[in-house]
Structure formats: structure tokens, C-alpha cells
Design a protein around this motif. Structure first.
Motif, PDB file in Angstrom:
ATOM      1  N   ARG A 115       0.815  -1.219   0.000  1.00 55.24           N
ATOM      2  CA  ARG A 115       0.000   0.000   0.000  1.00 55.24           C
ATOM      3  C   ARG A 115       0.854   1.276   0.000  1.00 55.24           C
ATOM      4  NH1 ARG A 115      -5.426  -0.811   2.262  1.00 55.24           N
ATOM      5  NH2 ARG A 115      -5.953  -2.994   1.839  1.00 55.24           N
ATOM      6  N   TRP A 157       0.780 -12.456  -1.916  1.00 59.07           N
ATOM      7  CA  TRP A 157      -0.568 -12.854  -2.363  1.00 59.07           C
ATOM      8  C   TRP A 157      -0.872 -14.305  -1.975  1.00 59.07           C
ATOM      9  CZ3 TRP A 157      -1.800 -16.682  -5.953  1.00 59.07           C
ATOM     10  CH2 TRP A 157      -3.125 -16.704  -6.398  1.00 59.07           C
ATOM     11  N   GLY A 165      -8.480  -8.990  -4.280  1.00 55.73           N
ATOM     12  CA  GLY A 165      -9.483  -8.166  -4.931  1.00 55.73           C
ATOM     13  C   GLY A 165      -9.020  -7.738  -6.296  1.00 55.73           C
ATOM     14  N   SER A 166      -9.970  -7.196  -7.070  1.00 57.52           N
ATOM     15  CA  SER A 166      -9.666  -6.772  -8.430  1.00 57.52           C
ATOM     16  C   SER A 166      -9.567  -5.269  -8.557  1.00 57.52           C
ATOM     17  CB  SER A 166     -10.741  -7.284  -9.394  1.00 57.52           C
ATOM     18  OG  SER A 166     -12.000  -6.731  -9.057  1.00 57.52           O
ATOM     19  N   GLY A 167      -9.849  -4.556  -7.440  1.00 58.27           N
ATOM     20  CA  GLY A 167      -9.764  -3.105  -7.497  1.00 58.27           C
ATOM     21  C   GLY A 167     -11.057  -2.440  -7.876  1.00 58.27           C
ATOM     22  N   SER A 168     -12.156  -3.222  -8.063  1.00 54.09           N
ATOM     23  CA  SER A 168     -13.434  -2.623  -8.455  1.00 54.09           C
ATOM     24  C   SER A 168     -14.187  -2.021  -7.290  1.00 54.09           C
ATOM     25  CB  SER A 168     -14.306  -3.688  -9.149  1.00 54.09           C
ATOM     26  OG  SER A 168     -14.533  -4.773  -8.250  1.00 54.09           O
ATOM     27  N   PHE A 176     -11.663  -4.251   0.522  1.00 57.40           N
ATOM     28  CA  PHE A 176     -10.699  -3.190   0.230  1.00 57.40           C
ATOM     29  C   PHE A 176     -10.126  -2.565   1.494  1.00 57.40           C
ATOM     30  CE2 PHE A 176      -9.673   1.237  -0.740  1.00 57.40           C
ATOM     31  CZ  PHE A 176      -8.768   1.062  -1.766  1.00 57.40           C
ATOM     32  N   PHE A 181      -5.671  -7.009   2.416  1.00 59.35           N
ATOM     33  CA  PHE A 181      -6.156  -6.932   1.033  1.00 59.35           C
ATOM     34  C   PHE A 181      -4.980  -6.763   0.062  1.00 59.35           C
ATOM     35  CE2 PHE A 181      -7.597  -4.358  -2.587  1.00 59.35           C
ATOM     36  CZ  PHE A 181      -8.601  -5.157  -3.090  1.00 59.35           C
ATOM     37  N   ASN A 183      -4.490  -5.983  -4.072  1.00 60.02           N
ATOM     38  CA  ASN A 183      -5.163  -5.600  -5.309  1.00 60.02           C
ATOM     39  C   ASN A 183      -4.372  -6.134  -6.505  1.00 60.02           C
ATOM     40  OD1 ASN A 183      -6.439  -4.335  -7.470  1.00 60.02           O
ATOM     41  ND2 ASN A 183      -6.845  -2.478  -6.274  1.00 60.02           N
ATOM     42  N   THR A 186      -3.766  -3.565  -9.411  1.00 61.35           N
ATOM     43  CA  THR A 186      -2.673  -2.626  -9.148  1.00 61.35           C
ATOM     44  C   THR A 186      -1.327  -3.240  -9.544  1.00 61.35           C
ATOM     45  OG1 THR A 186      -3.881  -1.593  -7.329  1.00 61.35           O
ATOM     46  CG2 THR A 186      -1.493  -1.300  -7.362  1.00 61.35           C
TER      47      THR A 186
END
Length: 452
Positions: A115, A157, A165-168, A176, A181, A183, A186
């Protein structure tokens, strides 16, 4: 003057190899400097013992920067070594950015390291690779960075506590906003962006490499031209492409100078000293020729043939030729003074100059080209130079040269030391040649001379 056509791409490649070696040294120095600055900042901002971990990593980065210099010094620096060093560099950087500091107790999960946008440091790594002047190395470094980062992201991961997650956007409280989490989109964007930047940098390096290659080739051509032409003509000739392909007829002054009695001198000397004597003589005469805007045509044994007014005639060619001859005599006097200190015998030279129309251009074939002047003026100048022995004077010039000096009118006192002598018959010519000798009264003969 002749120039063989060497394999220029080989010479340019060697010259560029030296530039790459210099770039490698510069990159290493820059790397060490930056790392020392970072170390100083960390020493100020990070308390003990946490900073020791970063000091260890900095030391490893410095070692990786020095290894290429050591390998190159011992002839082990090749494509394989470059690839391995780039992989180790990228792997160490990924470890530094993703692995937790063992001297720090933290409750943050490893997923939180993704992050902090630490991936941006890889662009600094890529910028350093651009200093190599190698597009392939830049692309490889970008690929190594993407691979090292991807491996690090995958290891995080693959942890069982990771929330993927897919970032949606978050769909539940554990999505999120969860500290666990990861992404995936990303990561994909980071890898794609890294490869795009690597390709752009590689293209920029490729273009700059071509520019450097052209600069090296131009400098090489200029250096080759500087061996034969005066500095004021070198730049123009270097830009002219092939200016001598078509022969031209023009007026020029032709000067011959050689060592009187060189054969007798050489008989009592070992070969290496004979070569040293010739090099010293040629070097001094060539320097004087260039100082007076002349062109070195060729060396003929101990003789030097120089022209003034080639490849392009000027408004003081005859004046430059005569000034050059007088400068040669002064240079020989200075050289003899140095030789006397070593107990060496003084040298005497003979100089002859003629002025008139010559044919100038390239002769030979593509493998050996010689820019030279030919014609009656060259033959007469050579035979006038031989007359210096008969008249016991170091310098004789033709009446045509004197007339040209007067017509140019740049120096009224230049002919003060010359006296017109009896016209001389030149073998092969119907009309005699008027000659002027330097320092009148030094062994003149009233009888016409036959120039052999």
C-alpha cells in the motif's frame, strides 16, 4: 598523403567500448554517492538498532555496484555477467521494499507493504540502467524489475490470510479496507507501466547511442584529417563527405624539405635511432607546416612534401609557404641547440619552393586513397630543393613563388633575405627557371645550373 580504408565499424566499436567502460565507472561512482547520501539521511532519521538493517542493505547495493568494475578489469564482464548483476540488483531492491525490518516489532501484516507505493523506487533503478548506453540492458533491467516485484507480490498474495481483490471496490468489510487486502489489478498496472517505461527509455538510449556513435565517427574522421591538414581546414573537410573525388587544377605552392647527407648519417646509426631521428624531423616539420596553414602531402624517406593552397586556394598561399620555410629553418636551429647538449652532430636541411598550377585530387583505389598534387610544379620544386647543395644555402625558391608573394602583398619585408640568382635550366623544360636563394653570397655560382 594516403589513407587506407580500415574497417571503420571496428574502430568505432572499440571507441564506443571505451565510452561504455567510462559510463560504467561513472554509474558506479554515482550509485555509491547516492547510497552514501541515503545512508547519512537514514542515520539521522532512523533510530538504532533499526538503522543497522538498512546499513546492511546499502552495503550490499554498493558491493553489487562495484562487482561489474572488478569483473571488467579481469576480463569477465560479458552479457551473462550483466544479466546476473541486473537480476541480483532487482531482487535485492524488491526484498528491501517488501521484507519487514527484523529489528522492528510491528503489528502490520505483510500485505500492507503493497500500500506504500514502494514500487516507484524501481523507476530509479531503471534510470540507473539507462546510464549503460545499452538498449538491451535497459529492457532486461525493466524485465528483471517486473519479475522481481511480481515474485515478491506473489509471495505475499499466496499467504493464507490474504484477501484478494480486483480493485473494483470493496464488497464487504473484509475487502478493500482490510489490511490483508491485495489488489491484483494494481500489480498488473505496475508491471505494464514498468515495461512501457523500460521500452521508452530503451528507445531514448538507442537514439542517444546513435548520436554518440555519429559523434565518435566524426571525431575519428576529424582526427584522421588532422594528421594531414591544418586545423583551420579540418572542420570543413570533416563535413564535406568526399571532397577530393574530382580532380581540380589550381595554383598552389609546393615545398620540399629534407635532411642533407641523411644517407651518410644513417650509415653510422642503429636502425632504431634512425627511425627516432626521422620521427623527430617529420614531427617538427609537420608542426611548422600546419602552423602556416599548409597541407602535408607525403613523407618520402627523409623528405617532406607540403603544399599551400590545397585543397582550396587562398589569398596568401605563397606567403604562407615562404613563412613556413623560414619557420622550418628556425625550428632546425632550435633542434640543433638541443642536439648539441647531447653531443649530437648538427643537422642541415635543404628547402625548395615553387609556385604554379597543379592538379589536385585522389589517386589510387578504394582500399588505398591518396590525396596529392601532380604536375610540373612538383617536379621543379623537388629539383630546386636539390640545388641547395650546389649553392650552399638552406633555402631556394623560384621566381614564380617570389612573384606570387609580391602579388599577395601581405609582407613587404618577407623577401629581405633573398637575392635573385642565375636562372637555372631544368631538365625536361625548354625555358630556364628563375631562382632566388636565401642569405645571398653563400656560395653563389655565376654559371647556369642544370637541375638533375
Amino acid at each position: 598523403m594516403w589513407t587506407a580504408r580500415p574497417p571503420e565499424h571496428v574502430e568505432i566499436k572499440e571507441a564506443f567500448g571505451r565510452e561504455e567502460a567510462a559510463g560504467l565507472l561513472f554509474s558506479c561512482r554515482l550509485r555509491v554517492t547516492v547510497l552514501l547520501v541515503i545512508g547519512a539521511w537514514l542515520a539521522y532519521s532512523v533510530p538504532m538498532p533499526r538503522v543497522l538493517y538498512y546499513f546492511g542493505l546499502i552495503a550490499l547495493f554498493i558491493i553489487l555496484g562495484i562487482v561489474p568494475l572488478v569483473l571488467r578489469r579481469y576480463g569477465r564482464w560479458g552479457v551473462g555477467a550483466i544479466a546476473v548483476i541486473a537480476l541480483l540488483d532487482a531482487g535485492l531492491l524488491a526484498y528491501t521494499l517488501l521484507a519487514p525490518n527484523p529489528f522492528v516489532e510491528t503489528t502490520w501484516p505483510p500485505q500492507m507493504m503493497l500500500r506504500f507505493h514502494n514500487f516507484l523506487y524501481f523507476f530509479v533503478f531503471l534510470a540507473g540502467a539507462a546510464l549503460s548506453y545499452s538498449p538491451g540492458h535497459v529492457l532486461w533491467s525493466g524485465s528483471a524489475a517486473a519479475a522481481a516485484w511480481s515474485i515478491g507480490v506473489y509471495l505475499i498474495w499466496a499467504r493464507p490470510d490474504t484477501v484478494v481483490g480486483s480493485g473494483s471496490g470493496p464488497t464487504d468489510p473484509d475487502g478493500f479496507l482490510s489490511p490483508y487486502f491485495v489488489n491484483v489489478v494494481t500489480w498488473q498496472n505496475e508491471v505494464v507501466l514498468m515495461m512501457i517505461v523500460a521500452a521508452l527509455l530503451a528507445a531514448a538510449v538507442w537514439r542517444s547511442r546513435r548520436l554518440v556513435l555519429r559523434q565518435v565517427a566524426a571525431e575519428q574522421a576529424r582526427s584522421n584529417l588532422a594528421r594531414y591538414f591544418s586545423p583551420n581546414l579540418v572542420d570543413r573537410l570533416a563535413r564535406a563527405g568526399r571532397p577530393f573525388d574530382e580532380a581540380s587544377t589550381q595554383n598552389a605552392a609546393v615545398l620540399f624539405v629534407d635532411i642533407i647527407g641523411f644517407t651518410s648519417i644513417a650509415e653510422g646509426m642503429p636502425p632504431e635511432k634512425v627511425i627516432a631521428l626521422l620521427r623527430g624531423f617529420h614531427q617538427r616539420m609537420c608542426r611548422v607546416v600546419f602552423a602556416h596553414h599548409g597541407t602535408l602531402d607525403k613523407y618520402i624517406g627523409d623528405a617532406v612534401l607540403a603544399t599551400f593552397g590545397t585543397p582550396k586556394p587562398g589569398d596568401r598561399d605563397a606567403t604562407n609557404a615562404l613563412n613556413c620555410a623560414l619557420g622550418m629553418l628556425r625550428e632546425i636551429e632550435r633542434w640543433n641547440a638541443k642536439r648539441a647538449l647531447r653531443g649530437a652532430a648538427p643537422l642541415q636541411v635543404g628547402i625548395g619552393i615553387h609556385y604554379g598550377p597543379v592538379v589536385a585530387g585522389n589517386i589510387g583505389d578504394e582500399r588505398r586513397l591518396e590525396f596529392t598534387v601532380i604536375g610540373d610544379v612538383v617536379n621543379v620544386a623537388s629539383r630546386i630543393e636539390r640545388l641547395t647543395r650546389q649553392y650552399d644555402t638552406p633555402l631556394i625558391v623560384s621566381g614564380d613563388l617570389v612573384a606570387a608573394v609580391r602579388q599577395e602583398g601581405h609582407d613587404d619585408n618577407l623577401l629581405a633575405g633573398f637575392t635573385e640568382s642565375t636562372s637555372s635550366e631544368v631538365r625536361g623544360r625548354r625555358a630556364p627557371v628563375a631562382i632566388w636563394q636565401y642569405d645571398a653570397g653563400a656560395g653563389q655560382s655565376a654559371a647556369p645550373a642544370i637541375i638533375a
